[in-house]
Design an enzyme around this catalytic site. Structure first.
Site, mmCIF file in Angstrom:
data_model
loop_
_atom_site.group_PDB
_atom_site.id
_atom_site.type_symbol
_atom_site.label_atom_id
_atom_site.label_comp_id
_atom_site.label_asym_id
_atom_site.label_seq_id
_atom_site.Cartn_x
_atom_site.Cartn_y
_atom_site.Cartn_z
ATOM 1 N N ASP A 47 21.872 28.920 56.495
ATOM 2 C CA ASP A 47 22.720 29.929 57.135
ATOM 3 C C ASP A 47 24.181 29.715 56.747
ATOM 4 O O ASP A 47 24.708 28.608 56.878
ATOM 5 C CB ASP A 47 22.581 29.829 58.662
ATOM 6 N N TYR A 52 33.046 31.592 56.545
ATOM 7 C CA TYR A 52 33.067 30.122 56.456
ATOM 8 C C TYR A 52 33.741 29.642 55.171
ATOM 9 O O TYR A 52 34.081 28.462 55.066
ATOM 10 C CB TYR A 52 31.642 29.540 56.489
ATOM 11 N N LYS A 77 26.811 36.651 56.334
ATOM 12 C CA LYS A 77 27.336 37.569 57.346
ATOM 13 C C LYS A 77 28.561 38.326 56.841
ATOM 14 O O LYS A 77 29.367 37.793 56.077
ATOM 15 C CB LYS A 77 27.720 36.784 58.623
ATOM 16 N N HIS A 108 28.844 39.789 61.623
ATOM 17 C CA HIS A 108 29.199 38.505 62.224
ATOM 18 C C HIS A 108 29.699 38.648 63.667
ATOM 19 O O HIS A 108 29.362 37.836 64.535
ATOM 20 C CB HIS A 108 30.269 37.815 61.364
#
Length: 294
Positions: A47, A52, A77, A108
């Site tokens: 994931d 990120y 996402k 997200h």
């Protein structure tokens, strides 16, 4: 419990592996190795997210592992400032990851943020319109679509809108014994939406690791507190994506086969009184958590 091979069938018919590796809050140059270690250990669910900033590292870790792409469930996402650019968003993620498709693409947050001012919402856009665009993504690029951080209130807005033709396959939400959200999990289930739990270990420095009930249960079973928390989540019926970049912990977190929590042990963890959220919404331009999901 065979956690390592367990899957859940989504409303699309796809099977999501129950146990995955999360990569949020992993430092630069750590994720690539963590993903490789996890996949070599036997994980088949990774994931990540555009937000990120580690999709390229995740992609390299997948390649380095030698595990064929088609054996891996890969989730990423759509970031908040990309809500008006869904098509560009998925293409950007695929390019960074170095893959042709993802198995799951999530919105997200239910927050359509103006990229020129992250403290503002687009005045002419909302997450319903974002979902309308996500429904247009070809299945050759995203085999399943879903949402993340949606509570009951926002799910009802989305599902009741006439433009909503596809029920989200997954709602990824914070889930651990100090934030169990039973009403939200039950609502997801009632709509055929699978729950994936993030921060399922309570995140770094979690108060959970001082909890005497959890600690004594782990000691009595000869397991780590993390293993007990993951078993609790899996036995509650959701997928879990523990984050770690430590080789020993990544491997330990995958060692869940051959033992279970008893019904009484699950109830004890259900009964923990403390409440905390790892991830709030104060940083967003709109409120997304309303305290109605417990």
């Amino acid at each position: 419990m065979s956690a390592t091979s367990k899957t859940y069938t989504l409303n699309t018919g796809a099977k999501i592996p129950a146990l995955g590796l999360g990569t949020w809050q992993s430092g630069p140059n750590e994720v690539e190795k963590a993903v490789e270690i996890a996949l070599r250990k036997g994980y088949r669910h990774i994931d990540t997210a555009l937000a990120y900033g580690n999709e390229a590292e995740v992609g390299r870790g997948i390649k380095n592992s030698g595990v064929p792409r088609e054996e891996i469930w890969l989730t990423t996402k759509l970031d908040n400032p990309w809500h008006k650019r869904v098509s560009e968003g998925i293409d950007s993620s695929l390019k960074s990851l170095g893959v042709d498709y993802v198995d799951l693409y999530l919105m997200h947050w239910p927050s359509s943020t103006d990229p020129d001012d992250l403290k503002k919402h687009y005045p002419d856009w909302n997450f319903v319109k974002t979902w309308e665009e996500m429904q247009k993504i070809p299945s050759s690029k995203a085999r399943n679509i879903g949402v993340s951080n949606f509570g009951i209130k926002n799910l009802e807005i989305l599902l009741n809108d006439p433009t909503c033709k596809a029920i989200p396959a997954v709602n990824q939400i914070e889930l651990h014994p100090n934030n169990p959200s039973p009403k939200l999990v039950a609502y997801n289930s009632s709509k055929g939406i699978h729950s994936t739990g993030y921060s399922c270990l309570g995140s770094t420095g979690s108060p959970l690791y001082k909890d005497p009930t959890l600690l004594s249960m782990a000691e009595a079973k000869g397991k780590t507190p993390q293993q007990v928390l993951l078993a609790w989540g899996l036995q509650k019926g959701w997928s879990v994506i523990p984050k770690s970049v430590n080789k020993e912990r990544i491997e330990k977190n995958f060692e869940l086969d051959g033992w279970d929590l008893t019904d009484e042990e699950v109830k004890k963890l259900d009964g923990l009184k403390d409440r905390f959220k790892v991830c709030g919404d104060a940083w967003l331009p709109v409120k997304v958590f309303f305290g109605d999901d417990e």
